[in-house]
Scaffold this motif. Structure first.
Motif, mmCIF file in Angstrom:
data_model
loop_
_atom_site.group_PDB
_atom_site.id
_atom_site.type_symbol
_atom_site.label_atom_id
_atom_site.label_comp_id
_atom_site.label_asym_id
_atom_site.label_seq_id
_atom_site.Cartn_x
_atom_site.Cartn_y
_atom_site.Cartn_z
ATOM 1 N N ALA A 143 15.242 -8.466 -27.061
ATOM 2 C CA ALA A 143 16.135 -9.492 -27.600
ATOM 3 C C ALA A 143 15.620 -10.007 -28.941
ATOM 4 O O ALA A 143 16.404 -10.263 -29.864
ATOM 5 N N VAL A 144 14.300 -10.145 -29.061
ATOM 6 C CA VAL A 144 13.724 -10.575 -30.337
ATOM 7 C C VAL A 144 13.981 -9.517 -31.403
ATOM 8 O O VAL A 144 14.362 -9.827 -32.537
ATOM 9 N N ALA A 145 13.767 -8.247 -31.039
ATOM 10 C CA ALA A 145 13.995 -7.160 -31.996
ATOM 11 C C ALA A 145 15.442 -7.129 -32.456
ATOM 12 O O ALA A 145 15.731 -6.922 -33.639
ATOM 13 N N TRP A 149 16.760 -7.403 -36.304
ATOM 14 C CA TRP A 149 17.666 -6.440 -36.958
ATOM 15 C C TRP A 149 18.883 -7.160 -37.535
ATOM 16 O O TRP A 149 19.308 -6.877 -38.661
ATOM 17 N N ALA A 150 19.467 -8.068 -36.717
ATOM 18 C CA ALA A 150 20.737 -8.695 -37.086
ATOM 19 C C ALA A 150 20.580 -9.911 -37.980
ATOM 20 O O ALA A 150 21.580 -10.447 -38.465
ATOM 21 N N PRO A 173 13.890 -15.298 -37.124
ATOM 22 C CA PRO A 173 12.910 -14.206 -36.999
ATOM 23 C C PRO A 173 12.931 -13.265 -38.202
ATOM 24 O O PRO A 173 13.915 -12.582 -38.459
ATOM 25 N N TYR A 174 11.812 -13.240 -38.935
ATOM 26 C CA TYR A 174 11.709 -12.400 -40.130
ATOM 27 C C TYR A 174 11.251 -10.978 -39.816
ATOM 28 O O TYR A 174 11.655 -10.031 -40.487
ATOM 29 N N GLY A 175 10.363 -10.827 -38.832
ATOM 30 C CA GLY A 175 9.849 -9.494 -38.560
ATOM 31 C C GLY A 175 8.944 -9.457 -37.353
ATOM 32 O O GLY A 175 8.524 -10.490 -36.819
ATOM 33 N N LEU A 185 5.704 -12.082 -33.376
ATOM 34 C CA LEU A 185 6.905 -12.411 -34.133
ATOM 35 C C LEU A 185 6.525 -13.302 -35.298
ATOM 36 O O LEU A 185 5.832 -14.312 -35.129
ATOM 37 N N VAL A 186 6.967 -12.935 -36.485
ATOM 38 C CA VAL A 186 6.817 -13.780 -37.674
ATOM 39 C C VAL A 186 8.172 -14.431 -37.925
ATOM 40 O O VAL A 186 9.170 -13.734 -38.129
#
Length: 321
Positions: A143-145, A149-150, A173-175, A185-186
């Motif tokens: 879900a974080v990924a 992406w979005a 979420p930047y990356g 998570l950054v």
């Protein structure tokens, strides 16, 4: 789904040459009967392939035929950048896309480069996580990924080490970063850009809010700065020690000869250094700071007293179970 499987079957034959129906079924994770149907469908579509009967038989493409279906989808292109870390790609839900991307990349290479790529894959493997760390439990990673992406904000509940131990924050979420087998998570939030361990996220809710990453933000540069700051905060003191040649080797200290070496080494804290130096056993003598030396001396005395005791004095027989 079948169209994707047909393309994969075609690329397998193009990359590997003759393959039996059983081999294709194993690669595609389908039944042999499904392979027969797929081969018939490719033949009906005009693909020049044929089958050889017998023990050494199998399906193959007509010599010289090469498909032009080597363009990568978005997922496959993303997965290609994780080609050295198949486990990471699978955790992000890109395992199948990575396998297809590899086939397409190999199919696009000249024959001699395909052979070279195959030798590399056979002889080199990157396994990033350390030996003794158990895999992190990361149920929210996918879900974080997806939010990364979005470019969509998320509301996360996060467990941390200081009070309050559980917090809730809206973050952008930047990356994602994979460091030594652990995901981070950054993200930007109410306190600025911060780093969050994915396995410490206890709840996550995706939001419809979109966001734009600030111009000039570079994930690699941020992470390098974060690590430098972490190391600077980690080693706030130093200890003066004497080391045997083996102790110097284990600590990575330059030896001053074949005997003992005196050196100053950075330490995180007295508590942390106490445990780390005890692991070196008789290969180290701590000279300073006095607090650390006294702590280690007290521990050694306690250990000596315990090992001097009769192991059967407490009524145990030493049996397990």
């Amino acid at each position: 789904m079948r169209a994707s499987r047909l393309v994969t079957l075609l690329l397998l034959l193009q990359n590997r040459g003759r393959m039996t129906a059983e081999q294709l079924a194993e690669e595609l994770e389908v039944s042999v009967r499904t392979v027969y149907r797929d081969v018939q469908a490719l033949g009906a579509a005009g693909i020049p392939l044929y089958g050889d009967a017998g023990h050494a038989g199998g399906y193959r493409l007509v010599d010289g035929y090469r498909t032009r279906l080597t363009g990568l989808t978005a997922d496959e292109a993303q997965a290609a950048f994780l080609a050295a870390l198949p486990g990471a790609a699978a955790e992000l839900g890109l395992g199948e896309a990575l396998a297809t991307a590899r086939l397409k990349l190999r199919a696009a290479l000249p024959a001699e480069l395909r052979e070279h790529a195959g030798r590399i894959q056979e002889r080199f493997l990157l396994d990033a996580p350390g030996w003794y760390g158990d895999p992190d439990d990361t149920p929210h990673l996918a879900a974080v990924a997806e939010a990364v992406w979005a470019r969509r904000a998320v509301l996360l509940r996060y467990r941390r080490w200081r009070a309050p131990e559980e917090i809730e924050r809206r973050v952008e979420p930047y990356g994602l970063v994979l460091k030594a087998g652990r995901w981070y998570l950054v993200a930007d939030g109410p306190t600025g850009i911060r780093t969050y361990r994915i396995d410490q996220i206890v709840g996550l809710h995706g939001l419809d809010d979109g966001f734009a990453v600030p111009h000039g933000f570079d994930l690699g540069a941020y992470w390098a700065g974060y690590l430098a700051d972490f190391r600077a905060r980690l080693h706030t003191g130093e200890a003066l020690v004497r080391l045997t040649p083996e102790g110097a080797r284990r600590l990575g200290v330059a030896r001053a000869g074949d005997g003992w070496t005196e050196a100053r080494v950075p330490i995180e804290s007295v508590d942390h250094a106490h445990g780390e130096f005890l692991r070196l056993g008789t290969d180290v003598v701590v000279l300073a700071p006095a607090e650390l030396r006294d702590r280690i001396a007290a521990t050694v005395r306690t250990l000596a007293a315990r090992y001097a005791e009769d192991p059967s004095a407490d009524g145990t027989s030493g049996r397990v179970g």
